[in-house]
Design a protein around this motif. Structure first.
Motif: not given
Length: 348
Positions: A160-169, A333-341, A343-346
């Protein structure tokens, strides 16, 4: 869709998720109660410290399921005068108690059993081995069934959230479901450790293998309790919403023609489906009081329509100084960096 209709839809979806979570918890409770009795009887018959450690593990899990059922019921109460933001944080509190229960009842008892087993050399009968391993086989089947139920619910939410199982967990904000999933996963691994210790004891005649199995089970439970407790602590003391949500909300506010700068946007989770947003905004010059009021009302309505979980909204109109603007840019800038990290981890 109207704002009111969007709220009804979100409330219905939240109620359905809670209903599914309640079923998952009941399945886990039924499994753990039966398994706890079987492990305790089997451990006493076989004289197995690893099996008795697993019995303590199941008792802890059963108690925790009771805590989680209380969390589901109490967190659903509507807001009142004493708690104007509702009772959503009840889930975080009871999840913290569940983590403490895992640590004290399961982890500490397992360590005690393991240490005691090193100083008491035991020789189990063949019948004892058979009883112990049979109990563990049944336990693995029951725990596996409960785990599959929890994983199935997470997988449904992931779709329903259009993401993988591990990312959902990782992204799931419901501590109740997360606790059940952690308990069932740990229980299956604990059963395998106990079985390995018993088999090695049977083959070699060395009871130290079961003692080490008990210590490993204890270490596993303490680790899980620490992870769950740390998460519940963060939510209880006022954890912010996901960085992705913060980013989208700030982008939305900046896109409004009446808003010149968002100097601050602070969020706090009030429950799995409830977020408070407090934002300080600087408006473009030349607006009269009526235009300002209309802009604020429209912005709040559109925020709630796009993100129904934002059920507590506070927009504070302020004059932004140069320092405020610089601070806001650094925070963004700090928030954008956290989001990017993230997404990279996921792997996104």
């Amino acid at each position: 869709m109207s704002q009111e209709g969007g709220r009804r839809t979100d409330t219905t979806a939240s109620g359905e998720r809670d209903g599914e979570t309640r079923k998952t918890v009941w399945v886990a409770l039924a499994a753990n109660l039966g398994i706890a009795v079987a492990k305790a009887v089997g451990g006493a018959v076989a004289g197995s410290p690893a099996l008795l450690s697993e019995a303590a593990h199941s008792v802890a899990d059963s108690l925790n399921e009771v805590f989680l059922l209380a969390a589901l019921k109490r967190s659903a109460r509507p807001a009142d005068v004493l708690h104007p933001f509702g009772y959503g944080k009840e889930r975080f509190f009871w999840s913290l108690l569940a983590a403490v229960g895992i640590f004290v009842t399961g982890g500490c008892f397992s360590f005690f059993q393991g240490i005691e087993a090193f100083g008491a050399a035991q020789s189990e009968s063949q019948e004892g081995y058979v009883v112990g391993l049979a109990v563990l086989a049944v336990a693995l089947l029951a725990e596996g069934t409960s785990l599959l139920r929890a994983v199935s619910q997470v997988r449904t939410q992931a779709k329903s959230h259009h993401r993988g199982l591990l990312r959902e967990i990782r992204a799931n904000d419901d501590p109740t479901l997360r606790t059940v999933l952690a308990e069932d996963s740990t229980a299956c691994l604990g059963v395998l450790l106990a079985a390995g210790g018993m088999v090695l004891h049977m083959v070699t005649g060395e009871s130290a293998y079961e003692a080490w199995a008990s210590l490993l089970i204890g270490a596993l439970l303490v680790y899980v309790a620490f992870v769950l407790g740390k998460s519940a602590r963060g939510q209880l003391i006022g954890e912010a919403a996901a960085p992705e949500l913060q980013q989208r909300v700030i982008d939305f506010l900046h896109a409004q023609p009446e808003i010149d700068t968002v100097t601050a946007a602070m969020t706090m989770r009030l429950g799995p489906d409830s977020v408070m947003l407090a934002a300080r905004i600087d408006l473009v010059p030349g607006l009269d009081s009526e235009q300002i009021e209309d802009a604020l009302v429209r912005t709040k309505e559109e925020l709630r329509a796009k993100w129904p979980e934002l059920d507590q909204l506070f927009l504070d109109v302020t004059d932004a100084s140069v320092v405020d603007r610089g601070r806001a840019q650094r925070a963004r800038r700090d928030l954008d960096g956290r989001v990017a990290r993230r997404r990279q981890a996921d792997g996104v």
